[in-house]
Design a protein around this motif. Structure first.
Motif, short mmCIF file in Angstrom:
data_model
loop_
_atom_site.label_atom_id
_atom_site.label_comp_id
_atom_site.label_asym_id
_atom_site.label_seq_id
_atom_site.Cartn_x
_atom_site.Cartn_y
_atom_site.Cartn_z
N GLY A 31 -19.68 -46.46 31.46
CA GLY A 31 -18.90 -46.07 32.63
C GLY A 31 -18.18 -44.74 32.54
N ILE A 32 -18.51 -43.91 31.56
CA ILE A 32 -17.85 -42.61 31.43
C ILE A 32 -18.86 -41.51 31.73
CG2 ILE A 32 -16.65 -41.03 29.87
CD1 ILE A 32 -15.56 -43.49 28.42
N ASP A 33 -18.51 -40.62 32.62
CA ASP A 33 -19.37 -39.51 32.99
C ASP A 33 -19.64 -38.65 31.76
OD1 ASP A 33 -20.35 -37.00 33.87
OD2 ASP A 33 -19.33 -37.22 35.79
N PRO A 34 -20.91 -38.35 31.45
CA PRO A 34 -21.25 -37.54 30.27
C PRO A 34 -20.54 -36.18 30.24
CG PRO A 34 -23.23 -38.50 31.21
CD PRO A 34 -22.10 -38.80 32.15
N HIS A 35 -20.22 -35.62 31.40
CA HIS A 35 -19.52 -34.35 31.42
C HIS A 35 -18.11 -34.47 30.84
CE1 HIS A 35 -22.71 -33.52 34.36
NE2 HIS A 35 -22.65 -32.32 33.83
N HIS A 36 -17.51 -35.64 30.97
CA HIS A 36 -16.19 -35.86 30.38
C HIS A 36 -16.27 -35.80 28.85
CE1 HIS A 36 -14.53 -36.55 34.25
NE2 HIS A 36 -15.05 -37.75 34.42
N TRP A 37 -17.35 -36.38 28.29
CA TRP A 37 -17.54 -36.30 26.84
C TRP A 37 -17.66 -34.85 26.40
CZ3 TRP A 37 -16.00 -40.17 24.28
CH2 TRP A 37 -16.24 -41.48 24.67
N ASP A 38 -18.42 -34.06 27.15
CA ASP A 38 -18.59 -32.64 26.82
C ASP A 38 -17.24 -31.93 26.81
OD1 ASP A 38 -21.33 -33.06 26.68
OD2 ASP A 38 -21.71 -32.28 28.69
N ASP A 39 -16.41 -32.22 27.80
CA ASP A 39 -15.08 -31.59 27.87
C ASP A 39 -14.22 -31.98 26.67
OD1 ASP A 39 -15.78 -30.43 30.28
OD2 ASP A 39 -14.71 -31.92 31.50
N ILE A 40 -14.26 -33.25 26.30
CA ILE A 40 -13.45 -33.72 25.17
C ILE A 40 -13.94 -33.09 23.87
CG2 ILE A 40 -12.91 -35.76 23.76
CD1 ILE A 40 -13.01 -37.35 26.46
N ILE A 41 -15.24 -33.07 23.66
CA ILE A 41 -15.80 -32.48 22.43
C ILE A 41 -15.44 -31.00 22.35
CG2 ILE A 41 -17.95 -31.89 21.24
CD1 ILE A 41 -19.03 -34.62 22.45
N HIS A 42 -15.58 -30.29 23.47
CA HIS A 42 -15.23 -28.86 23.48
C HIS A 42 -13.75 -28.67 23.14
CE1 HIS A 42 -15.17 -24.66 24.57
NE2 HIS A 42 -14.13 -24.91 25.33
N ALA A 43 -12.89 -29.46 23.75
CA ALA A 43 -11.46 -29.33 23.49
C ALA A 43 -11.14 -29.63 22.02
CB ALA A 43 -10.67 -30.26 24.41
N MET A 44 -11.76 -30.65 21.46
CA MET A 44 -11.53 -30.98 20.05
C MET A 44 -12.05 -29.89 19.13
SD MET A 44 -12.19 -35.11 19.98
CE MET A 44 -11.76 -35.30 18.24
N ASN A 45 -13.14 -29.24 19.50
CA ASN A 45 -13.65 -28.14 18.70
C ASN A 45 -12.73 -26.93 18.79
OD1 ASN A 45 -15.93 -25.59 18.81
ND2 ASN A 45 -15.79 -26.88 17.01
N GLN A 46 -12.09 -26.73 19.92
CA GLN A 46 -11.16 -25.60 20.07
C GLN A 46 -9.92 -25.76 19.20
OE1 GLN A 46 -11.69 -22.57 21.87
NE2 GLN A 46 -13.66 -23.52 21.43
N VAL A 47 -9.59 -26.98 18.81
CA VAL A 47 -8.50 -27.20 17.86
C VAL A 47 -8.82 -26.50 16.55
CG1 VAL A 47 -7.35 -28.99 16.47
CG2 VAL A 47 -7.76 -29.37 18.91
N ILE A 48 -10.10 -26.40 16.22
CA ILE A 48 -10.54 -25.78 14.98
C ILE A 48 -10.93 -24.31 15.20
CG2 ILE A 48 -12.14 -25.95 13.03
CD1 ILE A 48 -10.36 -28.57 13.71
N GLU A 49 -11.73 -24.05 16.23
CA GLU A 49 -12.32 -22.73 16.41
C GLU A 49 -11.63 -21.84 17.45
OE1 GLU A 49 -16.54 -23.02 16.87
OE2 GLU A 49 -16.75 -24.27 15.08
#
Length: 143
Positions: A31-49
């Motif tokens: 029930g979670i839109d795949p685009h939301h996962w992309d946003d979360i992964i990108h945000a978590m990667n920005q914590v590092i990069e």
């Protein structure tokens, strides 16, 4: 898109018997839109990069990390007060938190680090996580 129950050991062996693997329980998250996962992964990667990432010290040329730093207060600071870490007893200092997984493209390890009274997640807990991830992900390179 999956929930994987953490486990501490890969297998259990009784005396005189073959090891029995401990398999993780895995459930799908629906029930979670795949685009939301992309946003979360990108945000978590920005914590590092990211230029203003709170765990930029974890950047490396070997693998990409998705992470989140955090701080848990031990006591409440009033709105009109300032948090003075140096003036506090060590047992009253904030707890340092960091959760991460790597590599982003093909996750092999997930980790959560809590350092009691450690201060800031990015400077205290994240380097511990990086040491563990390096030991796990780069073990073949070190042999």
């Amino acid at each position: 898109g999956r929930v994987i129950q953490p486990r501490v050991v890969a297998a259990v062996q009784q005396p005189g018997q073959e090891p029995e693997p401990t398999l993780p329980k895995i459930a799908q998250i629906g029930g979670i839109d795949p685009h939301h996962w992309d946003d979360i992964i990108h945000a978590m990667n920005q914590v590092i990069e990211g230029l203003r990432g709170t765990a930029r010290s974890l950047r490396n040329d070997h693998y990409r990390i998705a992470g989140k730093t955090g701080t848990a207060q031990v006591f409440t600071v009033a709105q009109d007060e300032e948090y003075d870490e140096e003036g506090l007893a060590k047992k009253l200092r904030d707890h340092a938190l960091f959760v991460a997984y790597a590599p982003i493209e093909d996750p092999q390890i997930a980790i959560a680090v809590v350092v009691e009274n450690g201060g800031h997640g990015g400077s205290t807990a994240a380097p511990i996580a990086r040491t563990v991830m390096d030991a796990y992900l780069l073990r073949d390179e070190k042999s």
